[in-house]
Design a protein around this motif. Structure first.
Motif: not given
Length: 243
Positions: A35-39, A45-52, A63-66
């Motif tokens: 939801r934070e990413l959507a706002v 809709y969309g996607q984001e990748t995070f590296e660890t 729609a703000g849901d996974v």
């Protein structure tokens, strides 16, 4: 030979239940990130990748849901921690959960990296020039063309019937006036995909009016010649008796 059949069977129900509880909690927690990413990104809709250090996490949302949360470890198969299908195997979930905290930390670092992003964005903008005078002049010219079109429609109505069209070619371009009664329905220049100088809809662009208005007198002249020809034809009609 029957000793094996009499042995107790260990149940996996508790493990499956624990797995489902954890998967549900992760879905809820990751849903907050979605939801934070959507706002922030301004889309449904969309996607984001995070590296660890141990791999990468891809969060896809709609729609703000996974939609899904996928962990790609440095070695081994990818793990869909959250998906629209069945939850992951307990061992796979355990592997992903070991890095889940690092994923959240990577997301938080991403958010903090945006601090001050809009600080230097100007809040005042130049004045906007108005098109009011140009539009008023455009509308005045179109109204004059409509008056001419209606006058032509009135003549066509008297001569040729209740409705119809008059068309001619001006400078290699087709001009067509359609009338209904003594009113012009449209004046179109350039065929079916052309410009409507007169129509039941909005007026054309001012640039189109500038381009075409100078040829309106030629169109009227052509129409007048057409009327003259009609009058000449009628003048040849005779009711004299045969001698």
């Amino acid at each position: 030979m029957t000793e094996g059949l009499e042995a107790d069977v260990e149940e996996l129900g508790d493990v499956a239940t624990r797995r489902d509880e954890l998967a549900s909690r992760i879905r809820t927690h990751a849903g907050e990130i979605a939801r934070e990413l959507a706002v922030f990104q301004g889309g449904d809709y969309g996607q984001e990748t995070f590296e660890t250090e141990d791999g990468s996490w891809t969060l896809k949302y709609e729609a703000g849901d996974v939609q899904y949360l996928r962990f790609d470890p440095r070695s081994g198969d990818e793990i869909y921690v959250v998906s629209s299908k069945h939850p992951p195997e307990p061992e796979a979930l355990e592997t992903a959960l070991a890095d889940y905290g690092a994923f959240v930390a990577a997301y938080n670092a991403y958010v903090r990296s945006m601090d001050g992003l809009l600080v230097d964005v100007p809040e005042t903008f130049p004045e906007i020039e108005t098109t009011a005078e140009l539009v008023a002049e455009r509308d005045r010219i179109i109204e004059r063309i409509r008056e001419v079109g209606n006058a032509m429609a009135s003549e066509l109505y008297r001569y040729e019937g209740e409705y119809g069209t008059y068309a001619t070619t001006i400078g290699g371009t087709r001009w067509e006036l359609k009338y209904d009664g003594d009113v012009a329905s449209y004046l179109r220049v350039g065929g079916s995909d052309g410009t409507y100088l007169i129509s039941q809809y909005g007026p054309p662009a001012a640039t189109e009016v500038r381009r075409l208005a100078e040829d309106v007198p030629l169109f009227v002249e052509s129409f007048n010649e057409h009327v003259d020809e009609l009058e000449a034809d009628l003048a040849t009609v005779s009711f004299a008796e045969n001698e």
